[in-house]
Design a protein around this motif. Structure first.
Motif, PDB file in Angstrom:
ATOM      1  N   VAL A  76       0.859  -1.190   0.000  1.00  0.00           N
ATOM      2  CA  VAL A  76       0.000   0.000   0.000  1.00  0.00           C
ATOM      3  C   VAL A  76       0.894   1.239   0.000  1.00  0.00           C
ATOM      4  N   ARG A  77       0.910   1.936  -1.145  1.00  0.00           N
ATOM      5  CA  ARG A  77       1.782   3.097  -1.349  1.00  0.00           C
ATOM      6  C   ARG A  77       1.088   4.379  -0.887  1.00  0.00           C
ATOM      7  N   ASN A  78       1.858   5.211  -0.186  1.00  0.00           N
ATOM      8  CA  ASN A  78       1.326   6.457   0.349  1.00  0.00           C
ATOM      9  C   ASN A  78       2.307   7.593   0.122  1.00  0.00           C
ATOM     10  N   ILE A  79       1.828   8.804   0.367  1.00  0.00           N
ATOM     11  CA  ILE A  79       2.651   9.991   0.232  1.00  0.00           C
ATOM     12  C   ILE A  79       2.541  10.812   1.513  1.00  0.00           C
ATOM     13  N   LEU A  80       3.678  11.289   2.017  1.00  0.00           N
ATOM     14  CA  LEU A  80       3.753  12.195   3.166  1.00  0.00           C
ATOM     15  C   LEU A  80       4.248  13.521   2.630  1.00  0.00           C
ATOM     16  N   GLN A  96       1.989  24.023  12.136  1.00  0.00           N
ATOM     17  CA  GLN A  96       1.097  24.699  11.187  1.00  0.00           C
ATOM     18  C   GLN A  96      -0.069  23.818  10.736  1.00  0.00           C
ATOM     19  N   LYS A  97      -0.148  22.595  11.245  1.00  0.00           N
ATOM     20  CA  LYS A  97      -1.176  21.629  10.835  1.00  0.00           C
ATOM     21  C   LYS A  97      -1.181  21.453   9.313  1.00  0.00           C
ATOM     22  N   ASP A  98       0.024  21.383   8.746  1.00  0.00           N
ATOM     23  CA  ASP A  98       0.159  21.297   7.297  1.00  0.00           C
ATOM     24  C   ASP A  98       0.845  20.018   6.816  1.00  0.00           C
ATOM     25  N   ILE A  99       1.081  19.074   7.720  1.00  0.00           N
ATOM     26  CA  ILE A  99       1.715  17.817   7.342  1.00  0.00           C
ATOM     27  C   ILE A  99       0.632  16.749   7.240  1.00  0.00           C
ATOM     28  N   VAL A 100       0.496  16.166   6.046  1.00  0.00           N
ATOM     29  CA  VAL A 100      -0.555  15.182   5.796  1.00  0.00           C
ATOM     30  C   VAL A 100       0.024  13.979   5.053  1.00  0.00           C
ATOM     31  N   ALA A 101      -0.726  12.909   5.065  1.00  0.00           N
ATOM     32  CA  ALA A 101      -0.346  11.704   4.319  1.00  0.00           C
ATOM     33  C   ALA A 101      -1.594  11.076   3.715  1.00  0.00           C
ATOM     34  N   PHE A 102      -1.454  10.586   2.491  1.00  0.00           N
ATOM     35  CA  PHE A 102      -2.570   9.986   1.771  1.00  0.00           C
ATOM     36  C   PHE A 102      -2.112   8.771   0.988  1.00  0.00           C
ATOM     37  N   ASN A 103      -3.073   7.891   0.728  1.00  0.00           N
ATOM     38  CA  ASN A 103      -2.838   6.746  -0.130  1.00  0.00           C
ATOM     39  C   ASN A 103      -2.650   7.252  -1.561  1.00  0.00           C
ATOM     40  N   GLN A 104      -1.859   6.529  -2.358  1.00  0.00           N
ATOM     41  CA  GLN A 104      -1.570   6.950  -3.737  1.00  0.00           C
ATOM     42  C   GLN A 104      -2.250   6.076  -4.781  1.00  0.00           C
ATOM     43  N   GLY A 149      -8.469   2.505  -8.962  1.00  0.00           N
ATOM     44  CA  GLY A 149      -7.161   2.093  -8.458  1.00  0.00           C
ATOM     45  C   GLY A 149      -5.978   2.572  -9.267  1.00  0.00           C
ATOM     46  N   GLY A 150      -6.177   3.580 -10.098  1.00  0.00           N
ATOM     47  CA  GLY A 150      -5.070   4.104 -10.902  1.00  0.00           C
ATOM     48  C   GLY A 150      -3.943   4.632 -10.020  1.00  0.00           C
ATOM     49  N   PRO A 151      -2.699   4.500 -10.473  1.00  0.00           N
ATOM     50  CA  PRO A 151      -1.561   4.957  -9.668  1.00  0.00           C
ATOM     51  C   PRO A 151      -1.442   6.480  -9.682  1.00  0.00           C
ATOM     52  N   LEU A 152      -1.291   7.055  -8.506  1.00  0.00           N
ATOM     53  CA  LEU A 152      -1.126   8.503  -8.382  1.00  0.00           C
ATOM     54  C   LEU A 152       0.317   8.881  -8.038  1.00  0.00           C
ATOM     55  N   LEU A 199      -3.264  15.989  -5.563  1.00  0.00           N
ATOM     56  CA  LEU A 199      -2.672  14.760  -6.072  1.00  0.00           C
ATOM     57  C   LEU A 199      -3.480  14.373  -7.305  1.00  0.00           C
ATOM     58  N   GLY A 200      -2.812  14.196  -8.418  1.00  0.00           N
ATOM     59  CA  GLY A 200      -3.491  13.850  -9.650  1.00  0.00           C
ATOM     60  C   GLY A 200      -3.029  14.770 -10.768  1.00  0.00           C
ATOM     61  N   PRO A 201      -3.546  14.560 -11.942  1.00  0.00           N
ATOM     62  CA  PRO A 201      -4.685  13.727 -12.275  1.00  0.00           C
ATOM     63  C   PRO A 201      -4.317  12.245 -12.385  1.00  0.00           C
ATOM     64  N   CYS A 202      -5.298  11.412 -12.085  1.00  0.00           N
ATOM     65  CA  CYS A 202      -5.145   9.976 -12.239  1.00  0.00           C
ATOM     66  C   CYS A 202      -4.975   9.686 -13.733  1.00  0.00           C
ATOM     67  N   PRO A 203      -4.047   8.816 -14.101  1.00  0.00           N
ATOM     68  CA  PRO A 203      -3.835   8.530 -15.523  1.00  0.00           C
ATOM     69  C   PRO A 203      -4.996   7.791 -16.194  1.00  0.00           C
TER      70      PRO A 203
END
Length: 168
Positions: free
Chosen positions: A62-66, A80-88, A94-97, A108-112
């Motif tokens: 499961v790939r994610n981005i921080l 600053q409450k500006d650090i987030v993480a999401f699935n990619q 289920g396209g790769p982001l 994040l995107g656009p999805c291909p």
């Protein structure tokens, strides 16, 4: 009772029933958060604004981005409450982001596959495209200068449930 009075009273009744269910909606949203073992995914000194870091959580595939966005974000941590993480993975099909983060817009995107774009400042919600679900957001905690992933809010594409027991 006239037709107008009937429709008005029916609308008021439905509105009152809807308002009474709001606490239940909050509980339902909390059920979408799955807790996992705490995993260190980064450190504050190494995190640069607009430069994403990739990590895998809660499972190895499961790939994610921080990312430190530079602006306050929903679910963000840090001063600053500006650090987030999401699935990619796009929630539509289920396209790769991977590699699609746009710093100038904090998206994040656009999805291909179908061009869906997700707003990382608003819990990964869809801003355009075919997806109807927000990106799963990784729940973060900070201890000293270390950043930890502790859970997932939402359902990662391809999984039937987000639980501590792996189910695909």
């Amino acid at each position: 009772m006239s037709r107008r009075q009937f429709l008005l009273s029916g609308g008021v009744t439905i509105a009152l029933i809807g308002l009474g269910s709001l606490p239940g909606m909050v509980q339902a949203a909390q059920l979408l958060k799955a807790s996992y073992p705490r995993q260190k995914i980064g450190s504050l000194p190494a995190l640069k604004t607009g430069v994403p870091l990739d990590f895998n959580y809660p499972y190895p595939d499961v790939r994610n981005i921080l990312v430190k966005l530079g602006v306050e974000a929903g679910g963000g941590v840090g001063v600053q409450k500006d650090i987030v993480a999401f699935n990619q993975q796009c929630t539509h099909m289920g396209g790769p982001l991977d590699g699609t983060y746009k710093q100038e817009h904090q998206v994040l995107g656009p999805c291909p596959l179908h061009l869906t774009v997700f707003d990382l400042t608003h819990h990964g919600m869809v801003t355009s495209g075919h997806a109807t679900e927000s990106l799963p957001q990784i729940v973060l905690e900070i201890q000293d200068d270390d950043i930890y992933a502790v859970g997932v809010m939402g359902l990662v594409y391809g999984y039937s449930a987000m639980t501590s027991q792996r189910t695909v």
